[in-house]
Design a protein around this motif. Structure first.
Motif, PDB file in Angstrom:
ATOM      1  N   SER A 151      45.682  42.086  48.555  1.00 45.35           N
ATOM      2  CA  SER A 151      44.880  42.169  49.772  1.00 45.35           C
ATOM      3  C   SER A 151      43.279  41.987  49.402  1.00 45.35           C
ATOM      4  O   SER A 151      42.750  41.680  50.223  1.00 45.35           O
ATOM      5  N   HIS A 152      42.935  42.563  48.406  1.00 51.08           N
ATOM      6  CA  HIS A 152      41.606  42.369  47.915  1.00 51.08           C
ATOM      7  C   HIS A 152      41.341  41.431  46.759  1.00 51.08           C
ATOM      8  O   HIS A 152      40.208  41.524  46.121  1.00 51.08           O
ATOM      9  N   THR A 153      42.005  40.469  46.606  1.00 55.23           N
ATOM     10  CA  THR A 153      41.790  39.403  45.552  1.00 55.23           C
ATOM     11  C   THR A 153      41.868  38.083  46.402  1.00 55.23           C
ATOM     12  O   THR A 153      42.412  37.981  47.513  1.00 55.23           O
ATOM     13  N   LYS A 154      41.205  37.139  45.957  1.00 56.84           N
ATOM     14  CA  LYS A 154      40.928  35.860  46.503  1.00 56.84           C
ATOM     15  C   LYS A 154      41.101  34.834  45.448  1.00 56.84           C
ATOM     16  O   LYS A 154      40.607  35.001  44.248  1.00 56.84           O
ATOM     17  N   SER A 155      41.479  33.557  45.961  1.00 56.82           N
ATOM     18  CA  SER A 155      41.534  32.471  45.072  1.00 56.82           C
ATOM     19  C   SER A 155      40.320  31.837  44.597  1.00 56.82           C
ATOM     20  O   SER A 155      39.285  32.080  45.294  1.00 56.82           O
ATOM     21  N   TYR A 156      40.224  31.629  43.160  1.00 57.57           N
ATOM     22  CA  TYR A 156      39.095  30.960  42.843  1.00 57.57           C
ATOM     23  C   TYR A 156      39.372  29.906  41.741  1.00 57.57           C
ATOM     24  O   TYR A 156      40.322  29.978  41.078  1.00 57.57           O
ATOM     25  N   TYR A 157      38.627  28.906  41.460  1.00 60.40           N
ATOM     26  CA  TYR A 157      38.598  27.788  40.223  1.00 60.40           C
ATOM     27  C   TYR A 157      39.941  26.985  40.543  1.00 60.40           C
ATOM     28  O   TYR A 157      39.832  25.856  40.844  1.00 60.40           O
ATOM     29  N   ASP A 158      40.988  27.598  40.188  1.00 60.31           N
ATOM     30  CA  ASP A 158      42.422  26.982  40.193  1.00 60.31           C
ATOM     31  C   ASP A 158      43.582  27.661  40.401  1.00 60.31           C
ATOM     32  O   ASP A 158      43.341  28.854  40.197  1.00 60.31           O
ATOM     33  N   THR A 159      44.597  27.343  40.463  1.00 61.35           N
ATOM     34  CA  THR A 159      45.663  28.309  40.806  1.00 61.35           C
ATOM     35  C   THR A 159      46.548  29.119  39.317  1.00 61.35           C
ATOM     36  O   THR A 159      47.269  30.030  39.537  1.00 61.35           O
ATOM     37  N   SER A 160      45.639  28.688  38.248  1.00 61.45           N
ATOM     38  CA  SER A 160      46.272  29.435  37.056  1.00 61.45           C
ATOM     39  C   SER A 160      45.350  30.440  36.700  1.00 61.45           C
ATOM     40  O   SER A 160      45.466  31.364  35.840  1.00 61.45           O
ATOM     41  N   HIS A 161      44.122  30.538  37.277  1.00 64.72           N
ATOM     42  CA  HIS A 161      43.115  31.529  37.135  1.00 64.72           C
ATOM     43  C   HIS A 161      43.599  32.783  38.182  1.00 64.72           C
ATOM     44  O   HIS A 161      43.797  32.710  39.291  1.00 64.72           O
ATOM     45  N   GLY A 162      43.164  34.088  37.508  1.00 67.33           N
ATOM     46  CA  GLY A 162      43.359  35.355  38.137  1.00 67.33           C
ATOM     47  C   GLY A 162      42.904  36.493  37.898  1.00 67.33           C
ATOM     48  O   GLY A 162      41.381  36.372  37.554  1.00 67.33           O
ATOM     49  N   TYR A 163      43.223  37.722  37.860  1.00 67.14           N
ATOM     50  CA  TYR A 163      42.586  38.831  37.558  1.00 67.14           C
ATOM     51  C   TYR A 163      43.351  39.703  36.427  1.00 67.14           C
ATOM     52  O   TYR A 163      44.506  39.767  36.539  1.00 67.14           O
ATOM     53  N   TRP A 164      42.724  39.780  35.563  1.00 63.84           N
ATOM     54  CA  TRP A 164      43.232  40.562  34.434  1.00 63.84           C
ATOM     55  C   TRP A 164      43.710  42.107  34.667  1.00 63.84           C
ATOM     56  O   TRP A 164      42.936  42.750  35.365  1.00 63.84           O
ATOM     57  N   MET A 165      45.065  42.545  34.360  1.00 62.15           N
ATOM     58  CA  MET A 165      45.448  43.825  34.501  1.00 62.15           C
ATOM     59  C   MET A 165      45.807  44.561  33.067  1.00 62.15           C
ATOM     60  O   MET A 165      45.657  43.800  32.098  1.00 62.15           O
ATOM     61  N   GLY A 166      45.852  45.680  33.312  1.00 62.64           N
ATOM     62  CA  GLY A 166      46.015  46.404  31.957  1.00 62.64           C
ATOM     63  C   GLY A 166      47.734  46.274  31.168  1.00 62.64           C
ATOM     64  O   GLY A 166      48.139  47.290  31.341  1.00 62.64           O
ATOM     65  N   LEU A 167      48.066  45.144  31.335  1.00 61.98           N
ATOM     66  CA  LEU A 167      49.401  44.948  30.951  1.00 61.98           C
ATOM     67  C   LEU A 167      49.590  44.005  29.955  1.00 61.98           C
ATOM     68  O   LEU A 167      48.832  42.904  29.881  1.00 61.98           O
ATOM     69  N   GLN A 168      50.403  44.490  28.952  1.00 61.11           N
ATOM     70  CA  GLN A 168      50.437  43.531  27.590  1.00 61.11           C
ATOM     71  C   GLN A 168      51.924  43.537  27.061  1.00 61.11           C
ATOM     72  O   GLN A 168      52.756  44.673  27.313  1.00 61.11           O
ATOM     73  N   GLN A 169      52.178  43.069  26.275  1.00 57.04           N
ATOM     74  CA  GLN A 169      53.557  42.926  25.481  1.00 57.04           C
ATOM     75  C   GLN A 169      53.262  43.918  23.899  1.00 57.04           C
ATOM     76  O   GLN A 169      52.315  43.598  23.487  1.00 57.04           O
ATOM     77  N   ASN A 170      54.428  44.553  24.051  1.00 60.37           N
ATOM     78  CA  ASN A 170      54.085  45.341  22.481  1.00 60.37           C
ATOM     79  C   ASN A 170      54.985  44.412  21.654  1.00 60.37           C
ATOM     80  O   ASN A 170      55.364  43.402  21.687  1.00 60.37           O
ATOM     81  N   SER A 171      54.947  45.111  20.302  1.00 66.32           N
ATOM     82  CA  SER A 171      55.583  44.537  19.015  1.00 66.32           C
ATOM     83  C   SER A 171      56.999  44.351  19.369  1.00 66.32           C
ATOM     84  O   SER A 171      57.623  43.419  18.800  1.00 66.32           O
ATOM     85  N   GLU A 172      57.574  44.797  20.385  1.00 67.20           N
ATOM     86  CA  GLU A 172      59.077  44.608  20.827  1.00 67.20           C
ATOM     87  C   GLU A 172      59.438  43.564  21.848  1.00 67.20           C
ATOM     88  O   GLU A 172      60.599  43.496  22.538  1.00 67.20           O
ATOM     89  N   LYS A 173      58.321  42.965  22.140  1.00 67.94           N
ATOM     90  CA  LYS A 173      58.285  41.868  23.316  1.00 67.94           C
ATOM     91  C   LYS A 173      58.492  42.754  24.814  1.00 67.94           C
ATOM     92  O   LYS A 173      58.871  42.079  25.631  1.00 67.94           O
ATOM     93  N   GLN A 174      58.005  44.127  24.769  1.00 74.34           N
ATOM     94  CA  GLN A 174      58.467  44.467  26.094  1.00 74.34           C
ATOM     95  C   GLN A 174      57.000  44.649  26.623  1.00 74.34           C
ATOM     96  O   GLN A 174      55.999  44.965  26.016  1.00 74.34           O
ATOM     97  N   TRP A 175      56.996  44.463  28.084  1.00 74.34           N
ATOM     98  CA  TRP A 175      55.791  44.710  28.776  1.00 74.34           C
ATOM     99  C   TRP A 175      55.490  46.147  29.435  1.00 74.34           C
ATOM    100  O   TRP A 175      56.022  46.693  29.729  1.00 74.34           O
ATOM    101  N   VAL A 176      54.088  46.496  28.693  1.00 76.08           N
ATOM    102  CA  VAL A 176      53.733  47.925  28.784  1.00 76.08           C
ATOM    103  C   VAL A 176      52.484  48.148  29.268  1.00 76.08           C
ATOM    104  O   VAL A 176      51.487  47.208  29.208  1.00 76.08           O
ATOM    105  N   TRP A 177      52.173  49.301  30.101  1.00 78.49           N
ATOM    106  CA  TRP A 177      50.745  49.211  30.529  1.00 78.49           C
ATOM    107  C   TRP A 177      50.121  49.924  29.532  1.00 78.49           C
ATOM    108  O   TRP A 177      50.771  50.605  28.595  1.00 78.49           O
ATOM    109  N   LEU A 178      48.794  49.990  30.010  1.00 81.53           N
ATOM    110  CA  LEU A 178      47.763  50.547  28.881  1.00 81.53           C
ATOM    111  C   LEU A 178      47.916  52.381  28.713  1.00 81.53           C
ATOM    112  O   LEU A 178      47.594  52.724  27.759  1.00 81.53           O
ATOM    113  N   ASP A 179      48.695  52.961  29.840  1.00 81.68           N
ATOM    114  CA  ASP A 179      48.875  54.273  29.814  1.00 81.68           C
ATOM    115  C   ASP A 179      50.067  54.596  29.041  1.00 81.68           C
ATOM    116  O   ASP A 179      50.590  55.724  28.886  1.00 81.68           O
TER     117      ASP A 179
END
Length: 269
Positions: free
Chosen positions: A184-212
């Motif tokens: 509810s606090h984000t809005k579209s900009y530039y094109d439909t593939s751009h967004g907002y970075w989150m603290g979410l990434q894949q580890n070496s086992e291809k699992q999605w994990v948060w920075l915590d």
């Protein structure tokens, strides 16, 4: 009561008592004794009855006074107990209030201790402090900064360093409620593939994990192909909250969302 006593006059001649006189004397004295005995018996019975009546009345009055005193004591003790219960209720409320204040102070202390140099002026003005720094938005004991500046935007690594410089980190989403708040606090900009970075990434086992360190269990990934691929989580705005995440490469430039713990605890977790 006057007693009627009959006296007899006895005349003795020649040292001898006439037989008739003797008989009359015996009769008279017997009659006197009988009357005296009857009078004494009647008087004694009446006195005993009066004594028992007085004892009974005294006992009744005494029992009444004892009962009245007992009722008075019972009322007094009930009032005393009611007053004490009211005081106990007030004390319990005060204890609960103190417990809440203690929890709040401990919360605030832990937040302050997480800073190398606590920015007092960013949180507090005079004697009043706020949960979040200026330009940050508070939601359920966390503070959020939505980076809305014009390009150049930032890569995933640059975005994380930007948040860390503000004693925060890229957002880690815990629930649908938090996801809906962020959407509810984000809005579209530039094109439909751009967004907002989150603290979410894949580890070496291809699992999605948060920075915590938590493994993601929400999985609000977009069901359609948005044209980007990579190992870092990007939230695309203006989409359904449960259908808005997209993987992207670290060097793609986007806006970002920082998250930190609120200085003041404002609600229950």
């Amino acid at each position: 009561m006057e007693e009627n006593i009959t006296y007899a006059t006895v005349v003795i001649k020649d040292g001898k008592q006439p037989p008739r006189a003797k008989t009359e004397e015996s009769t008279v004295y017997a009659s006197v004794k009988a009357k005296l005995a009857a009078t004494t018996s009647t008087g004694s019975g009446a006195g005993a009855g009066c004594s028992w009546f007085r004892v009974l009345m005294s006992c009744s009055v005494l029992l009444f006074l004892i009962l009245l005193g007992s009722i008075g004591l019972l009322i007094h003790f009930r009032l005393l107990i009611g007053h004490q219960q009211t005081q106990i209720s007030h004390l319990e409320a005060q204890v609960e209030q103190l417990r809440g204040l203690t929890e709040q102070l401990n919360w605030t202390l832990n937040v302050i201790m997480s800073y190398e140099k606590f920015p007092v002026k960013m949180f507090c003005q005079g004697h009043r402090c706020q949960p979040c720094k200026d330009d940050w938005i508070e939601f359920h004991n966390k503070c959020y900064l939505f980076y809305e500046e014009e390009p150049p935007w930032k890569t995933w690594g640059e975005s994380r360093r930007y948040c860390q410089e503000k004693d925060a980190d890229l957002v880690a989403i815990d629930s649908l409620r938090e996801q809906e708040f962020i959407s509810s606090h984000t809005k579209s900009y530039y094109d439909t593939s751009h967004g907002y970075w989150m603290g979410l990434q894949q580890n070496s086992e291809k699992q999605w994990v948060w920075l915590d360190g938590r493994k993601d269990t929400l999985g609000f990934w977009a069901q359609e192909d948005l044209g980007t691929f990579g190992q870092y989580g990007l939230m695309i705005p203006a989409r359904n909250a449960t259908d808005s995440w997209d993987p992207a490469k670290a060097d793609m430039e986007n806006k970002l969302i920082c998250e930190s713990v609120a200085l003041l605890k404002t609600d229950d977790e």
